[in-house]
Design a protein around this motif. Structure first.
Motif: not given
Lengths: 645, 276
Positions: A238, A240, A243, A245, A247, A249, A254-258, A261, A323
């Motif tokens: 997904k 924006d 912006n 950036v 998302l 999934r 979930e990860i949010l990337l610029n 990055e 680990d």
């Protein structure tokens, strides 16, 4: 009675003194570290710790293998033999009956017995992966003598040879698809096809609806399905409106990337059958969000916590490391040179990935140094090699791919990597005690890859190789258009020429004896006199007969001739896979601009130690006997090297 | 409901205080012991102890019957039928005390989850902050455009990402050092806060804060609910899942909690004179 017990113990185990020894050997393998560059940077006072080690002990060039290719060279190191003894002669080997190439260090066989129920396939035996390197590894000999060892990420050891030592396989370890690394690249930019196979990757054209993309991450073909359909897992992206950036999934994560990055490691799982799941790990790099999305997904690495094929000994060792330090690259050659070469990631992303890999290895080294009380510890670093392959063009003004404006920004990338290794070495030197022998070595040096040579075209032009249909003008990979019924010699791999021998090759026509001898002499003479019409330089320094440089049980599997290229030259990518394209020599404009596939005498590696090296010209195959000698163990039969201290 | 939460939070904060810096297993053992101590008397006084004694004796009798008359198929079938029947009766006897036990159990589970489901961020770690709006279509553009502020010790790593027509907004924040920090969500006429914990200790933390309401407040007691009248539906911080290592196995805390509670229950049933 007690005396009897003692005598039996000593003679049966034979390891009383060595097992209790506090003697330690710490070996760090910096793949492709070049003696000329190292010396230059030391003289420029860029590498204080290397300099200190040289002053305390020694620094010498280390004679590499012929050919100077990593799987060959590291096999020399592992076994103390030359390729005739360990049977690895190139990255690529061939089946003489079919002329079809395969990767030289391991081979996978399918499950032998299956039962079909509808579309389901129930295997009654496991598929097997075999290590093709022969000869006993030095850590096996140490184990026989009660010396503990830990060997991390060593090349040419997949699947890891069965041992009680802690080992983690390195170069040669595949990704979850069973390839040496297949990345995925998702874009909303309009392409001709929805999905395209590209070199070592997949290019996927995805559609965006309401700022959202629903697509799939592809796994391997399902071994439980007759159709062999690929398994997959849902991937949602997904973005924006404004912006830069996104998302991402994957399953529950979930990860949010610029833009620009890298993500952390993400675990992905693929459902194979009821109660059967395959897990892997991957990282994302968000290249661009607007005006169209570009998302790179790394090859899906084998999950070290739940590996689907053996990657360590004991089997739980890969999980033990995870680990402690978290997920890490399990793929043999993790730096994605193919993605950079084709512009699916940029220089910044590649450098960041390289740093990430160095940090991972450093964490492994730190972890094992904490536990290191006796025996041997080896840790391998790949970045020095692969960064030199990709960034050589920025520091070589004679390279056809040199661009001065970019060189300003990237000419120090290789130097900076050497500096990082120097910092790492400094930390290691602070932590070792007087009982520790420290050895730093590389498998070969480095130099420019300026001009490629289509060696199969040369064989064709000189009448040694012939086409089935001359009107096509060329032949595709795997000798598609080559008529072996009238072909005398062919080249496969990066440094080898095979004669089409009667009785050995599937369609051999060259008879052993005088005919073979004459053919060899002709080839050597012509190749050694071959000059580049562009500049008049000799393309090949020397052509070796295999018997001249190899000894051991497997010499007969080697290419008949080994090409020692001159500085700046190399076999073309196409020729290595049995392609016969147009043209003989050309400028190498690829980002893969550094090489080590020359004559071995031109491209030695390095060896530094905190002990004086007594041998005048130490070689890679001397290291295994040296390790054994340090622990008071005699070298084993077949080893050609000698201790260097 | 917030006042009740304050009381429970204070009690469990004090209870777990000695276990904040030790392995999670110790805290889980302690809360399991407390749960067993609370549950056993409830079970004793709300169950038909005589009936349970009787029915268990009948089950045992029929099991013996199975072993003694294993060659007689008619008796075996009849014994199995009776074992099933008395098991059902036993389950009926345990239903009532379970209903009574459920109340303290749910409270304990909710408050234990606040400490062992997730762990606080460590310095250098990042987390996604997700804000959901109740009904974005009814809000003005100004109200929908939220600004995130963070106190010193946190940094914002990404610009906001709005999806589903402004229904959800995401950011990524990074913990710079240990401490308790505040996130602030501001728009045209709204100013809402949420705590972020950065620590290496086991501590009470609330991953999600929801709009006020009895059920929401009861199920999410870690932090006060979102204020009345706010346009926010929920605020979520994706703390990492806590890992509990038990003899080399990563096991979810709830499984260990039930195993330990059952274990303590069986150990203590004799001193408490309870028939389970």
């Amino acid at each position: 009675m007690i005396l009897c017990f003692f005598i039996i113990n000593v003679f049966c185990t034979g390891n009383t003194s060595s097992a209790q020894s506090t003697k330690k050997i710490l070996l760090l393998g910096f793949d492709g570290m070049d003696p000329v560059l190292l010396d230059r940077y030391m003289k420029e006072d860029m590498l204080p710790n290397f300099k200190l080690l040289q002053e305390k002990g020694d620094f010498k060039p280390l004679v590499t293998s012929m050919p100077p290719q990593s799987p060959v060279a590291w096999s020399n190191f592992i076994t103390g033999m030359n390729p005739g003894g360990h049977g690895i002669f190139d990255f690529i080997a061939r089946d003489p009956q079919t002329y079809i190439p395969y990767l030289s260090t391991s081979k996978t066989t399918e499950a032998k017995k299956n039962m079909k129920i509808g579309d389901w396939l129930i295997p009654f035996s496991n598929a097997e992966t075999l290590l093709l390197r022969k000869g006993k590894a030095f850590w096996e000999i140490l184990e026989d003598n009660g010396i503990p060892s830990t060997v991390l990420k060593i090349p040419a050891n997949f699947p890891p040879v069965s041992t009680e030592a802690n080992t983690l396989s390195g170069m040669g370890t595949p990704d979850i698809l069973g390839t040496y690394g297949t990345f995925s690249f998702y874009t909303t930019k309009d392409l001709e096809d929805e999905e395209q196979e590209i070199e070592s990757g997949r290019l996927l054209n995805v559609k965006m609806l309401n700022n959202s993309i629903k697509t799939e991450l592809s796994g391997p073909p399902n071994p439980f399905k007759v159709s062999g359909k690929r398994v997959s897992t849902e991937l949602v992206i997904k973005v924006d409106d404004n912006n830069p950036v996104a998302l991402i999934r994957v399953e529950d994560e979930e990860i949010l990337l610029n833009e620009g990055e890298w993500s952390k490691w993400i675990k992905v799982s693929f459902k194979l059958a009821p109660f059967q799941k395959l897990t892997g790990i991957c990282r994302f790099y968000l290249m661009q969000v607007h005006p169209y999305l570009e998302l790179y997904v790394s090859p899906i690495n084998i999950d070290p916590i739940n590996p689907n094929v053996p990657i360590s000994t004991p089997g739980s060792y890969s999980a033990d490391i995870a680990d402690e330090i978290g997920y890490y690259y399990t793929q043999g050659m993790p730096e994605d040179t193919k993605a950079l070469d084709q512009d699916f990631i940029n220089n910044e992303a590649y450098i960041e990935q390289s740093d990430f890999i160095i940090n991972e290895r450093q964490k492994m080294l730190n972890l094992e140094m904490e536990r290191f009380s006796s025996g041997l510890l080896f840790v391998y670093f790949s970045t020095t090699d692969l960064i030199s392959h990709m960034f050589w063009r920025y520091m070589d003004k004679e390279h056809p791919g040199y661009k001065s404006e970019e060189a300003e920004k990237y000419s120090d990338v290789i130097k900076n990597t050497y500096k990082k290794m120097d910092t790492l070495l400094g930390n290691v030197m602070k932590r070792i005690d007087n009982d520790t022998t420290l050895i730093i070595l590389s498998d070969h040096g480095f130099g420019p890859f300026r001009r490629y040579f289509h060696i199969n075209r040369w064989l064709k032009d000189n009448g040694y190789l012939n086409f089935m249909d001359d009107s096509l003008g060329e032949s595709n990979e795997f000798f598609e258009n080559v008529d072996f019924g009238i072909t005398k010699a062919y080249s496969l791999g990066f440094n080898g020429i095979y004669l089409n021998l009667f009785g050995r090759e599937g369609m051999g026509i060259v008879y052993d004896g005088a005919e073979k001898e004459k053919l060899i002499k002709d080839l050597i003479s012509k190749l050694e006199n071959l000059k580049d019409p562009e500049n008049g330089k000799r393309v090949i320094k020397k052509v070796y007969r295999r018997e001249e440089i190899y000894s051991g049980k497997y010499v007969q599997d080697a290419p008949d001739l080994l090409i020692g290229y001159n500085r700046g030259y190399r076999t073309s990518w196409e020729s290595a896979l049995g392609k016969v394209p147009e043209g003989l020599l050309g400028d190498n404009m690829k980002k893969w601009s550094g090489t080590h596939l020359w004559d071995y005498e031109l491209i030695p590696g390095i060896i530094l130690s905190n002990k004086k090296i007594k041998t005048l010209s130490p070689a890679l195959y001397d290291i295994a006997p040296t390790i054994l000698a340090e622990f008071g163990i005699k070298k084993s039969t077949g080893m050609v090297g000698k201790p260097i201290f | 409901m917030n006042s009740i939460n304050i009381i429970f939070n204070s009690f469990f904060d004090i209870f777990f205080y000695p276990f904040r810096s030790v392995d999670s297993i110790y805290g889980l053992c302690a809360i399991s012991l407390l749960t067993a101590i609370i549950a056993l008397p409830i079970f004793k006084y709300t169950s038909n102890q005589e009936g349970i004694k009787r029915v268990k004796a009948r089950i045992m009798g029929h099991i013996l019957e199975l072993r003694l008359f294993k060659d007689d198929i008619r008796i075996i079938l009849s014994a199995q039928k009776n074992i099933l029947k008395f098991n059902m009766i036993y389950l009926r006897y345990t239903l009532k005390p379970l209903m009574f036990m459920m109340v303290p159990m749910v409270v304990i589970v909710i408050h234990t989850a606040l400490r062992y489901e997730y762990r606080p961020l460590h310095p250098g770690e990042s987390a996604i902050v997700k804000v959901k709006l109740h009904n974005p279509n009814e809000l003005s553009t100004q109200d929908r455009e939220m600004v995130l502020t963070v106190s010193e010790g946190l940094s914002i790593e990404t610009p906001p990402l709005q999806i589903d027509g402004g229904k959800e907004t995401y950011w990524r924040v990074r913990a710079e050092r240990e401490g308790i920090f505040k996130l602030g969500f501001q728009s045209h006429d709204m100013d809402v806060g949420k705590r972020v914990l950065v620590s290496g200790k086991v501590t009470r933390l609330s991953s999600e804060t929801l709009k006020s309401g009895i059920i929401n407040s009861f199920l999410n007691p870690g932090e006060p609910s979102l204020p009345e009248g706010t346009a926010l539906k929920s605020v979520l911080i994706t703390y990492p899942h806590a890992k509990i290592n038990f003899f080399g196995w990563d096991i979810h805390w709830l499984i260990l909690f039930f195993i330990f509670t059952l274990g303590f229950g069986f150990i203590l049933m004799r001193p408490f004179n309870v028939r389970l």
